[in-house]
Scaffold this active site. Structure first.
Site, short mmCIF file in Angstrom:
data_model
loop_
_atom_site.label_atom_id
_atom_site.label_comp_id
_atom_site.label_asym_id
_atom_site.label_seq_id
_atom_site.Cartn_x
_atom_site.Cartn_y
_atom_site.Cartn_z
N GLU A 182 67.37 67.93 62.09
CA GLU A 182 68.18 67.28 63.11
C GLU A 182 68.53 68.20 64.29
O GLU A 182 69.70 68.52 64.51
CB GLU A 182 69.46 66.71 62.49
N GLU A 202 66.39 62.04 54.80
CA GLU A 202 67.81 61.85 54.46
C GLU A 202 68.18 60.39 54.62
O GLU A 202 67.81 59.75 55.60
CB GLU A 202 68.75 62.66 55.37
C1 FCB Z 1 73.16 64.62 58.39
C2 FCB Z 1 73.06 66.08 58.00
C3 FCB Z 1 73.46 66.38 56.58
C4 FCB Z 1 74.67 65.58 56.17
C5 FCB Z 1 74.46 64.10 56.48
C6 FCB Z 1 75.61 63.23 56.04
O1 FCB Z 1 73.30 64.50 59.75
O2 FCB Z 1 71.74 66.54 58.20
O3 FCB Z 1 73.68 67.76 56.45
O4 FCB Z 1 75.80 66.08 56.77
O5 FCB Z 1 74.26 63.94 57.84
#
Ligand code: FCB
Length: 487
Positions: free
Chosen positions: A178, A389
């Site tokens: 990210e 994620e």
């Molecule tokens: C993302 C992050 C991760 C975590 C999630 C909830 O943006 O990459 O580390 O904080 O959100």
């Protein structure tokens, strides 16, 4: 990514199974779980400094102890094995490998990751290494951080050291996690480390993160066996205009530019989009920022694109007159900072879609994930996708019997896995899914109050307790399909 609004459709549990070789995983990040911040030669990162600065994190929480994964990793790998995970995504702490961000590797720091990787392989779990999950060595920030070009070179040097140490045993690599958050939350709104609120610095950081990614891809290709796969994880915003009005669509275009295409443009299309450069010309002098050869470096081919998705982003233009109640200016689900993280977009309003939300306040809308995957599939045919994620925080409670009942998380996961399945059914080449997160952990500026884990962590004792969702996910993995288990 801009797309027309679509509704949430009911989960189709009768549908076909996921592909047989679909990678089922869970994810974490170094500073959120490791603790042990001053052992084996590690020096502070920007997150140590930031979290120790009064007022920066909820309750003054820091990652000093976190979930003590540095010492409890064997137990944690056993938990992964009980889940039946095929892969585990974790990040390497740059400050353990190069405490000052430069110079030779500290072997004791690398040894931790060697031990972790060996333990994973012994349990037949594929290690997926993320090289940078936001924890820049503080010394590099003191020299200017990501807004400074040299940081990209330093990142490539560090990458080569990690590849040299782990390359014989790790075949799935992610350069950055990210980069949008690193650039725009770290330097734009200041809600993340290092806490600067300067749009020019944020855009400069974005370019140097892109460059760092490209240089890291080169370093990895030089060091790794041919069959190694290299990815980057982007939190692409699924941007939806509040209405179809010209003004709202224009607001969505601008957020798509500075929220998404600032990375996908150079990484996947060979250059920065013209509209982004025009929109931000008053903030940054792109022709001097971009040096000869940068764009070719940034566009080095990758093998997989990692997608992190939690919620869609609904935007509108600032209306004439008072702002409507439903809008929260400068708020994009990332916490309130000194200014909007979206450089040059102070006049764009962010709306929270109606309906259920997670404990982060993020609206739950799995259709955004299907739309995003399908859009990427259309725009970048031939580039395999990986959900690196996805998950949700809820206010989990440990019952006196020692259980954690989290039906909302199961519902969230079921909906989003179904969204992935729908994208696959419609043609998207999605290779796997990493659930965020294996266990509760330090949720950045929100501290320990937000729990995303499959395992509940009792921070007083460091006990890990399987939530109902852990058992549910294990069942999904075992069957390779979405069981209609009820919640
Ligand atoms: C993302 C992050 C991760 C975590 C999630 C909830 O943006 O990459 O580390 O904080 O959100």
């Amino acid at each position: 990514m801009t797309s027309a609004r679509t509704g949430v459709s009911p989960v189709d549990t009768t549908a076909a199974a996921f592909p047989a070789d679909f990678l089922w995983g869970a994810a974490t990040a170094a500073y959120q779980i490791e603790g042990a911040v001053d052992v084996d030669g590690r020096a502070p990162s920007i997150w140590d400094t930031f979290s120790r600065t009064p007022g920066r994190t909820a309750g003054g929480d820091t990652g000093d102890r976190a979930t003590e994964h540095y010492h409890r990793y064997r137990q944690d790998v056993r938990l992964m094995s009980e889940l039946g995970l095929g892969a585990y995504r974790f990040s390497v702490s740059w400050s353990r490998v190069q405490p000052t961000g430069r110079g030779p590797a500290v072997e004791r720091g690398l040894d931790f990751y060697r031990r972790l990787v060996d333990e994973l392989l012994e349990h037949r779990i594929e290690p997926a290494v993320t090289l940078y999950h936001w924890d820049l060595p503080q010394d590099l920030e003191d020299l200017g951080g990501w807004p400074v070009r040299d940081t990209a070179r330093r990142f490539a040097d560090y990458t080569a050291l990690v590849a040299d140490a782990l390359g014989d045993r790790v075949s799935l690599w992610t350069t950055l996690n990210e980069p949008w958050c690193s650039a725009f939350l770290g330097y734009g709104s200041g809600v993340h480390a290092p806490g600067r609120a300067d749009w020019t610095a944020a855009l400069r950081a974005a370019h140097h993160l892109n460059l760092g990614h490209g240089l890291a891809v080169e370093a990895l290709r030089a060091a790794l066996p041919r069959d190694a796969r290299i990815a980057v994880s982007l939190n692409l915003h699924e941007v939806r205009p509040l209405s179809e009005s010209v003004a709202d669509r224009e607001a969505a275009r601008r957020i798509d530019a500075v929220g998404n295409r600032v990375f996908t443009g150079p990484m996947l299309n060979g250059g920065y989009p013209v509209d982004l450069v025009v929109d931000t010309a008053h903030l940054v002098d792109w022709p001097t920022l971009i040096h000869d050869g940068d764009l070719a470096t940034i566009a080095r081919p990758i093998d997989l694109l990692g997608i992190n998705y939690y919620t869609p982003t609904v935007v509108s233009a600032l209306p004439d007159g008072p702002a409507p109640d439903t809008a929260a200016a400068g708020e994009a689900g990332h916490g309130d900072g000194a200014q909007s993280p979206f450089a040059g977009c102070a006049d764009v309003l962010f709306h929270r879609a109606p309906g259920e939300r997670t404990a982060m306040g993020w609206p739950i809308d799995p259709s955004g994930l299907t739309d995003l995957l399908l859009r990427l599939h259309r725009e970048h045919p031939g580039l395999p996708l990986l959900v690196t994620e996805n998950g949700a925080a809820f206010d989990d409670r440990l019952t006196p019997e020692g259980a954690v009942h989290d039906p909302q998380r199961i519902e969230y996961l079921r909906g989003h896995l179904d969204a992935v399945r729908r994208a696959i059914a419609a043609g998207a080449d999605v290779r796997g899914y990493f659930l965020w997160s294996l266990m509760d952990n330090f949720e950045w500026a929100y501290g320990y109050g937000k729990r995303f884990g499959l395992y509940y962590v009792d921070y007083a004792t460091q006990a890990r307790i399987a939530k109902d969702s852990a058992r549910w996910y294990a069942e999904v993995i075992r069957r390779g399909t979405l069981p209609d288990l009820g919640v």
